[in-house]
Design a protein around this motif. Structure first.
Motif, mmCIF file in Angstrom:
data_model
loop_
_atom_site.group_PDB
_atom_site.id
_atom_site.type_symbol
_atom_site.label_atom_id
_atom_site.label_comp_id
_atom_site.label_asym_id
_atom_site.label_seq_id
_atom_site.Cartn_x
_atom_site.Cartn_y
_atom_site.Cartn_z
ATOM 1 N N LEU A 287 0.822 -1.213 0.000
ATOM 2 C CA LEU A 287 0.000 0.000 0.000
ATOM 3 C C LEU A 287 0.853 1.259 0.000
ATOM 4 C CD1 LEU A 287 -2.778 -1.092 2.512
ATOM 5 C CD2 LEU A 287 -2.996 -0.829 0.032
ATOM 6 N N VAL A 293 -5.746 3.748 -4.590
ATOM 7 C CA VAL A 293 -6.410 2.724 -3.784
ATOM 8 C C VAL A 293 -7.883 2.730 -4.165
ATOM 9 C CG1 VAL A 293 -7.093 2.003 -1.475
ATOM 10 C CG2 VAL A 293 -4.792 2.878 -1.872
ATOM 11 N N VAL A 300 -11.460 1.722 1.987
ATOM 12 C CA VAL A 300 -10.537 2.744 1.491
ATOM 13 C C VAL A 300 -10.170 3.701 2.625
ATOM 14 C CG1 VAL A 300 -10.323 4.719 -0.071
ATOM 15 C CG2 VAL A 300 -11.328 2.596 -0.896
ATOM 16 N N VAL A 303 -7.029 3.034 4.778
ATOM 17 C CA VAL A 303 -5.675 3.198 4.230
ATOM 18 C C VAL A 303 -5.194 4.611 4.553
ATOM 19 C CG1 VAL A 303 -4.254 3.167 2.153
ATOM 20 C CG2 VAL A 303 -6.180 1.574 2.382
ATOM 21 N N LEU A 309 -1.215 9.877 -3.122
ATOM 22 C CA LEU A 309 -2.173 8.772 -3.129
ATOM 23 C C LEU A 309 -3.558 9.294 -3.499
ATOM 24 C CD1 LEU A 309 -2.759 5.766 -2.485
ATOM 25 C CD2 LEU A 309 -3.346 6.504 -0.167
ATOM 26 N N ARG A 311 -7.555 8.250 -3.851
ATOM 27 C CA ARG A 311 -8.469 7.253 -3.315
ATOM 28 C C ARG A 311 -9.733 7.226 -4.171
ATOM 29 N NH1 ARG A 311 -6.992 7.499 2.365
ATOM 30 N NH2 ARG A 311 -9.111 7.326 3.102
ATOM 31 N N ALA A 337 -3.955 -0.578 -6.103
ATOM 32 C CA ALA A 337 -4.343 -1.657 -5.196
ATOM 33 C C ALA A 337 -5.851 -1.598 -4.969
ATOM 34 C CB ALA A 337 -3.615 -1.545 -3.857
ATOM 35 N N VAL A 339 -8.580 -2.775 -2.366
ATOM 36 C CA VAL A 339 -8.549 -3.209 -0.974
ATOM 37 C C VAL A 339 -9.867 -3.858 -0.599
ATOM 38 C CG1 VAL A 339 -6.831 -1.524 -0.242
ATOM 39 C CG2 VAL A 339 -9.249 -0.908 -0.195
#
Length: 506
Positions: A287, A293, A300, A303, A309, A311, A337, A339
């Protein structure tokens, strides 16, 4: 007869921003009350004094403490509770004498205002009303002359007192934001903005609408110069650029789907049931290395936000759409990724990703395991799945209920320990009762049942009961059930199933 209690919003500081109604109500008051800081004159009185009647009775409510320390035995909370009680007693004496009382409130009374504590005490006792006022963030937005929200933008108002990771997460997940309560907390608020990728375009506004008004980019602010009367405005246009291009678009995929010399890859990561300690080192490392993500909103949200990053949160019933969006990003060269709570391969996102990935042969999918909910509940209970066990979901959204019943009977007849996921929801309140009755056709009434609720979270609870005594009305989507086999035992409050047994199935 008693007097009327009115809380009047007087705006952010400029006396000309009082409403006509506020000026009238103040001008008719027998008593005007206002708060004052420790060792300071009342800011509220300065704003509204021109409207006081000549014969008005003034009540200055001076705080015993603000950001400093106190020797009150109850600490800050105790000191403030006693303060509000004493304020209520002082104003109640006037109301009981049939005097109308006006309490001045800077900005809007019910927006982070101290006046609401007296409102709570008086609303059921006296004739109480509120006159709204211009909130500070409206004046701040006007000062920087920048649109705050457009069309379907979502505005989030955040206190700077939130923990830094939570503040960063919420900033990343909204279109526009207003951050109140800065002062000495400014450095961590600035850090949260940077982690959320929202520092550029964020404006710091000090003493909005007052003669000393000052505004500048947050990145240029000296942290040692931030007073209490300040806030931050994060316009919605800073979320993804111009409002006309707000919808995120996926870049065109490389023709050979090669990313940095390696085939495109999508990670599917199991986050565990809820505790940070149950996130594996492998998942943590993965991560930390992705730029996107994707997942169901609450997952979410687990994280940690950091700079760079992005989201992509969505609802709970769009798994294939979510998987395709993640695959599109991966194919386009992004590090992504998906999740999932618990283990992604146990009623999680892994299966949905592989289903969607059939149309993406050029994107590799790698699944990173996580602690599953059944493992977590079993560990809390003892060792109920120490022998053969089965796992069944009671959700019939993707399969017919008749099939679920057949599987429940098969598990019961085989005398397997049974873990039940998704036992109930708002639209599925009766299925737990039906499942219990199906199991009772083949299991004794005293069969052990473990009910784990929110295991791994602060609200965690564990109940050990029996199949006959299980109350379906107490079960919801936050629960996971473990129904024991005939050999499952309870000893000393712990549940365990022997690894071997000579007993024939019942």
């Amino acid at each position: 007869m008693t007097g009327r209690f009115t809380i009047v919003g007087i705006g952010p500081g400029d006396p000309e921003l009082l409403t006509i109604k506020a000026a009238r109500v103040i001008g008719e008051a027998a008593v005007v009350a206002y708060h004052a800081g420790v060792g300071r004159s009342s800011h509220a009185r300065r704003i509204a004094a021109a409207y006081f009647p000549a014969d008005v009775i003034e009540e200055e409510l001076r705080y015993p403490v603000t950001t400093g320390t106190t020797d009150h035995p109850g600490g800050y909370v105790g000191a403030m509770a006693d303060f509000y009680e004493s304020c209520a007693a002082r104003l109640a004496a006037h109301l009981g004498a049939d005097r109308d009382v006006v309490l001045l409130a800077e900005g809007d009374p019910l927006f982070y205002g101290s006046s609401m504590y007296l409102h709570d005490r008086f609303k059921d006792v006296y004739d109480t009303s509120v006159v709204p006022g211009v909130p500070a963030f409206s004046a701040a937005t006007a000062a920087v002359s920048t649109p705050l929200v457009r069309q379907t933008d979502v505005l989030t108002v955040l206190p700077g007192t939130l923990p830094e990771p939570e503040l960063a997460r919420r900033l990343a997940d909204t279109d526009a934001a207003v951050i109140m309560k800065l002062g000495r907390l400014f450095p961590r608020v600035r850090s949260a903005l940077a982690q959320a990728g929202r520092l550029d375009g964020a404006w710091y506004v000090e003493r909005a609408s007052q003669a000393e008004e000052r505004w500048l980019p947050v990145a240029d602010v000296d942290p040692d110069s931030v007073p209490y009367f300040s806030l931050i405005v994060v316009p919605g246009d800073t979320a993804t650029g111009s409002s006309m291009t707000r919808m995120r678009s996926v870049p065109a995929p490389p023709t050979d789907a090669i990313v940095n010399g390696a085939p495109a890859e999508l990670l599917v990561v199991g986050l565990g049931p809820g505790r940070d300690e149950w996130l594996t080192p492998e998942a943590t490392e993965a991560l930390a290395g992705v730029d996107h993500v994707v997942g169901y909103g609450p997952y979410v949200g687990r994280v940690p936000q950091r700079a760079g990053l992005t989201r992509h949160a969505s609802g709970n019933t769009v798994e294939l759409d979510r998987a395709r969006a993640a695959l599109d990003l991966a194919r386009a060269g992004e590090r992504v990724a998906v999740v999932s709570g618990g283990d992604a391969g146990v009623f999680g996102m892994a299966a949905a990703v592989f289903e969607a990935a059939e149309a993406y042969p050029d994107v590799a999918v790698r699944v990173l395991p996580g602690v599953s909910a059944v493992q977590a509940v079993a560990a809390r209970a003892g060792a109920p799945i120490g022998a053969d066990f089965a796992v069944v979901s009671l959700s019939d959204r993707l399969k017919p209920w008749a099939l679920i019943e057949r599987r429940l009977r098969a598990v019961a007849e085989a005398d397997l320990v049974l873990a039940i996921y998704n036992p109930a929801s708002r639209s599925r309140m009766q299925q737990v009762a039906v499942a219990r009755n199906v199991l009772l056709e083949h299991r004794k009434p005293d069969t052990v049942v473990v009910v784990g609720r929110d295991v791994g979270r602060a609200e965690e609870s564990l109940t050990i009961t029996t199949l006959a005594e299980l109350d379906p009305a107490t079960i919801d989507m936050k629960c996971l059930l473990i129904v024991g086999a005939s050999s499952t035992r309870v000893a000393g409050g712990r549940v365990w199933t022997p690894r071997s047994t000579d007993e024939a199935p019942r």
